[in-house]
Scaffold this motif. Structure first.
Motif, PDB file in Angstrom:
ATOM      1  N   ASN A  40       0.841  -1.195   0.000  1.00 40.02           N
ATOM      2  CA  ASN A  40       0.000   0.000   0.000  1.00 40.02           C
ATOM      3  C   ASN A  40       0.880   1.250   0.000  1.00 40.02           C
ATOM      4  O   ASN A  40       2.114   1.165   0.023  1.00 40.02           O
ATOM      5  CB  ASN A  40      -0.989  -0.011   1.173  1.00 40.02           C
ATOM      6  CG  ASN A  40      -0.295  -0.037   2.533  1.00 40.02           C
ATOM      7  OD1 ASN A  40       0.858   0.371   2.675  1.00 40.02           O
ATOM      8  ND2 ASN A  40      -1.000  -0.522   3.548  1.00 40.02           N
ATOM      9  N   PRO A  97      -8.567   3.293   0.857  1.00 37.90           N
ATOM     10  CA  PRO A  97      -9.495   3.804   1.869  1.00 37.90           C
ATOM     11  C   PRO A  97     -10.949   3.717   1.434  1.00 37.90           C
ATOM     12  O   PRO A  97     -11.850   4.037   2.210  1.00 37.90           O
ATOM     13  CB  PRO A  97      -9.063   5.266   2.033  1.00 37.90           C
ATOM     14  CG  PRO A  97      -8.423   5.612   0.742  1.00 37.90           C
ATOM     15  CD  PRO A  97      -7.749   4.361   0.266  1.00 37.90           C
ATOM     16  N   LEU A 119     -11.992  -3.595   4.714  1.00 39.35           N
ATOM     17  CA  LEU A 119     -10.847  -4.460   4.988  1.00 39.35           C
ATOM     18  C   LEU A 119     -11.187  -5.947   4.937  1.00 39.35           C
ATOM     19  O   LEU A 119     -10.308  -6.780   4.741  1.00 39.35           O
ATOM     20  CB  LEU A 119     -10.260  -4.126   6.364  1.00 39.35           C
ATOM     21  CG  LEU A 119      -9.602  -2.746   6.472  1.00 39.35           C
ATOM     22  CD1 LEU A 119      -9.422  -2.349   7.927  1.00 39.35           C
ATOM     23  CD2 LEU A 119      -8.264  -2.747   5.762  1.00 39.35           C
ATOM     24  N   ARG A 177     -10.588   5.280   7.354  1.00 40.55           N
ATOM     25  CA  ARG A 177      -9.272   5.731   7.801  1.00 40.55           C
ATOM     26  C   ARG A 177      -8.404   4.532   8.191  1.00 40.55           C
ATOM     27  O   ARG A 177      -8.903   3.543   8.715  1.00 40.55           O
ATOM     28  CB  ARG A 177      -9.414   6.685   8.999  1.00 40.55           C
ATOM     29  CG  ARG A 177     -10.116   7.985   8.637  1.00 40.55           C
ATOM     30  CD  ARG A 177     -10.016   8.998   9.752  1.00 40.55           C
ATOM     31  NE  ARG A 177     -10.652  10.250   9.373  1.00 40.55           N
ATOM     32  CZ  ARG A 177     -10.077  11.186   8.623  1.00 40.55           C
ATOM     33  NH1 ARG A 177      -8.827  11.002   8.197  1.00 40.55           N
ATOM     34  NH2 ARG A 177     -10.720  12.292   8.315  1.00 40.55           N
ATOM     35  N   LYS A 178      -7.121   4.674   7.961  1.00 39.48           N
ATOM     36  CA  LYS A 178      -6.220   3.566   8.260  1.00 39.48           C
ATOM     37  C   LYS A 178      -6.161   3.266   9.754  1.00 39.48           C
ATOM     38  O   LYS A 178      -5.950   2.129  10.168  1.00 39.48           O
ATOM     39  CB  LYS A 178      -4.816   3.868   7.744  1.00 39.48           C
ATOM     40  CG  LYS A 178      -3.909   2.648   7.842  1.00 39.48           C
ATOM     41  CD  LYS A 178      -2.549   2.899   7.283  1.00 39.48           C
ATOM     42  CE  LYS A 178      -1.743   1.626   7.257  1.00 39.48           C
ATOM     43  NZ  LYS A 178      -1.768   0.886   8.519  1.00 39.48           N
ATOM     44  N   SER A 179      -6.360   4.277  10.575  1.00 36.17           N
ATOM     45  CA  SER A 179      -6.290   4.085  12.027  1.00 36.17           C
ATOM     46  C   SER A 179      -7.477   3.299  12.575  1.00 36.17           C
ATOM     47  O   SER A 179      -7.442   2.829  13.713  1.00 36.17           O
ATOM     48  CB  SER A 179      -6.209   5.447  12.724  1.00 36.17           C
ATOM     49  OG  SER A 179      -7.321   6.257  12.365  1.00 36.17           O
ATOM     50  N   GLN A 217      -6.487  -5.643  10.157  1.00 34.76           N
ATOM     51  CA  GLN A 217      -5.251  -5.520   9.395  1.00 34.76           C
ATOM     52  C   GLN A 217      -4.274  -6.563   9.929  1.00 34.76           C
ATOM     53  O   GLN A 217      -3.567  -6.340  10.907  1.00 34.76           O
ATOM     54  CB  GLN A 217      -4.704  -4.093   9.496  1.00 34.76           C
ATOM     55  CG  GLN A 217      -5.696  -3.056   8.974  1.00 34.76           C
ATOM     56  CD  GLN A 217      -5.199  -1.632   9.092  1.00 34.76           C
ATOM     57  OE1 GLN A 217      -4.082  -1.308   8.717  1.00 34.76           O
ATOM     58  NE2 GLN A 217      -6.052  -0.756   9.606  1.00 34.76           N
ATOM     59  N   TYR A 271      -4.997  -2.993   4.467  1.00 31.30           N
ATOM     60  CA  TYR A 271      -5.428  -1.644   4.068  1.00 31.30           C
ATOM     61  C   TYR A 271      -4.772  -1.285   2.741  1.00 31.30           C
ATOM     62  O   TYR A 271      -3.617  -0.862   2.684  1.00 31.30           O
ATOM     63  CB  TYR A 271      -5.034  -0.644   5.155  1.00 31.30           C
ATOM     64  CG  TYR A 271      -5.662   0.727   4.977  1.00 31.30           C
ATOM     65  CD1 TYR A 271      -6.920   0.997   5.493  1.00 31.30           C
ATOM     66  CD2 TYR A 271      -4.984   1.745   4.311  1.00 31.30           C
ATOM     67  CE1 TYR A 271      -7.494   2.258   5.349  1.00 31.30           C
ATOM     68  CE2 TYR A 271      -5.547   3.000   4.161  1.00 31.30           C
ATOM     69  CZ  TYR A 271      -6.800   3.254   4.682  1.00 31.30           C
ATOM     70  OH  TYR A 271      -7.373   4.495   4.545  1.00 31.30           O
ATOM     71  N   GLN A 280      -8.087  -1.690  13.336  1.00 33.55           N
ATOM     72  CA  GLN A 280      -6.752  -2.296  13.329  1.00 33.55           C
ATOM     73  C   GLN A 280      -6.805  -3.812  13.452  1.00 33.55           C
ATOM     74  O   GLN A 280      -5.921  -4.518  12.961  1.00 33.55           O
ATOM     75  CB  GLN A 280      -5.916  -1.712  14.472  1.00 33.55           C
ATOM     76  CG  GLN A 280      -5.493  -0.267  14.241  1.00 33.55           C
ATOM     77  CD  GLN A 280      -4.483  -0.125  13.130  1.00 33.55           C
ATOM     78  OE1 GLN A 280      -3.408  -0.697  13.196  1.00 33.55           O
ATOM     79  NE2 GLN A 280      -4.822   0.631  12.096  1.00 33.55           N
ATOM     80  N   SER A 328       0.040   3.227  13.420  1.00 33.89           N
ATOM     81  CA  SER A 328      -0.983   3.425  12.386  1.00 33.89           C
ATOM     82  C   SER A 328      -2.385   3.272  12.949  1.00 33.89           C
ATOM     83  O   SER A 328      -3.330   3.653  12.313  1.00 33.89           O
ATOM     84  CB  SER A 328      -0.779   2.417  11.271  1.00 33.89           C
ATOM     85  OG  SER A 328      -0.891   1.098  11.762  1.00 33.89           O
ATOM     86  N   PHE A 366       1.483   3.247   2.240  1.00 33.54           N
ATOM     87  CA  PHE A 366       2.205   3.427   3.494  1.00 33.54           C
ATOM     88  C   PHE A 366       3.455   2.546   3.540  1.00 33.54           C
ATOM     89  O   PHE A 366       4.099   2.454   4.577  1.00 33.54           O
ATOM     90  CB  PHE A 366       1.295   3.094   4.685  1.00 33.54           C
ATOM     91  CG  PHE A 366       0.113   4.008   4.806  1.00 33.54           C
ATOM     92  CD1 PHE A 366       0.209   5.216   5.487  1.00 33.54           C
ATOM     93  CD2 PHE A 366      -1.104   3.669   4.230  1.00 33.54           C
ATOM     94  CE1 PHE A 366      -0.887   6.056   5.589  1.00 33.54           C
ATOM     95  CE2 PHE A 366      -2.202   4.510   4.329  1.00 33.54           C
ATOM     96  CZ  PHE A 366      -2.094   5.705   5.005  1.00 33.54           C
ATOM     97  N   GLU A 411       3.550  -0.555   3.532  1.00 39.09           N
ATOM     98  CA  GLU A 411       3.289  -1.840   4.171  1.00 39.09           C
ATOM     99  C   GLU A 411       3.123  -2.902   3.086  1.00 39.09           C
ATOM    100  O   GLU A 411       2.914  -2.593   1.911  1.00 39.09           O
ATOM    101  CB  GLU A 411       2.032  -1.754   5.032  1.00 39.09           C
ATOM    102  CG  GLU A 411       2.158  -0.806   6.199  1.00 39.09           C
ATOM    103  CD  GLU A 411       0.855  -0.687   6.977  1.00 39.09           C
ATOM    104  OE1 GLU A 411       0.909  -0.570   8.196  1.00 39.09           O
ATOM    105  OE2 GLU A 411      -0.216  -0.695   6.349  1.00 39.09           O
TER     106      GLU A 411
END
Length: 266
Positions: free
Chosen positions: A132, A164, A168, A248-250, A256, A161, A253, A266, A134, A136
């Protein structure tokens, strides 16, 4: 030599909740990992772990997650260890990597593919290495037992992720043809109810890996990694304008999972 180039067309089709599509041209390297030393001697514009017009870098790919990662291991050593952890032994087999290379020191690979063959040249497995923005990474292993009509097939929860604008817990549907004179790779997305809502295709034609072709495709499609990163953000802006749901990525979790090179905090 087994190594070559592919000139490709990438297409993305989003079917729901609203329609959206786009496409672009790329070239990809299809590299026999064991041929890298020979390729460096043959090709003026390609290096390994050293700046050049094109640079294969071990750090751009698989690094097994450990408390103290062993960065001294090259890609093939890391891949052998990964396969061993998943009950597969490469032995004297061969690994072909379909991927971008760093161009003038910059690289971004949305997805790379490892096609692994046993010592007799029969398909052993394929590994999709998805990244991605980021930086990752997550690996998806498809064993030979999952092949259908000579293609690697697998439908599996994403738990990563990537966009967005996609949940997921959707499913990747891998349909990977083994590269030959033509390249035909398809990865679709399905929701938990079994509805396909996103299609992606990578269709290409094989070309010889020569100094002339390296220069030709560099100038015809310049700075591919930067173009790809720019396209990703531009398409994200268009989806945002169309008011697609944004994740949002946050958040979430817990969905992920098994992420390599995870983003801190993250």
């Amino acid at each position: 030599m087994n190594s070559s180039l592919y000139i490709c067309k990438v297409m993305h089709y989003r079917l729901a909740p609203k329609k959206h599509s786009f496409g672009y041209r790329v070239y990809l390297f299809y590299l026999d990992i064991e041929e890298l030393p020979q390729l460096v001697r043959k090709l003026s514009w390609l290096s390994v772990n050293r700046f050049n017009l094109f640079n294969f870098r071990d750090k751009d790919h698989l690094q097994l997650p450990k408390e103290q990662p062993d960065t001294s291991k090259n890609l093939q050593e890391q891949l052998r260890e990964y396969l061993h952890q998943n009950g597969l032994e490469l032995g004297k087999g061969r690994v072909m990597l379909l991927s971008n290379l760093a161009v003038l020191g910059y690289n971004f690979n949305p997805v790379s593919f490892y096609f692994c063959f046993d010592a007799q040249g029969s398909p052993l497995c394929a590994v999709a290495e998805i990244s991605n923005t980021f930086r990752e990474m997550k690996l998806f292993l498809i064993k030979k037992e999952e092949m259908e009509s000579g293609r690697f097939r697998q439908r599996i929860e994403k738990y990563f992720y990537v966009s967005p604008f996609i949940d997921l817990d959707t499913l990747f549907d891998f349909n990977l043809g083994i590269p030959n004179e033509k390249l035909d790779i398809r990865i679709d997305d399905y929701d938990q109810q079994g509805n396909r809502f996103f299609l992606s295709t990578l269709i290409g034609e094989r070309k010889p890996l020569t100094n002339g072709n390296l220069l030709r495709y560099f100038f015809s499609i310049p700075l591919i990694p930067i173009q790809v990163m720019g396209l990703i953000h531009w398409q994200a802006f268009l989806l945002w304008r169309k008011k697609f749901s944004f994740h949002r990525k946050s958040a979430n979790q817990n969905l992920q999972k098994d992420v390599y090179k995870p983003l801190k905090n993250s």
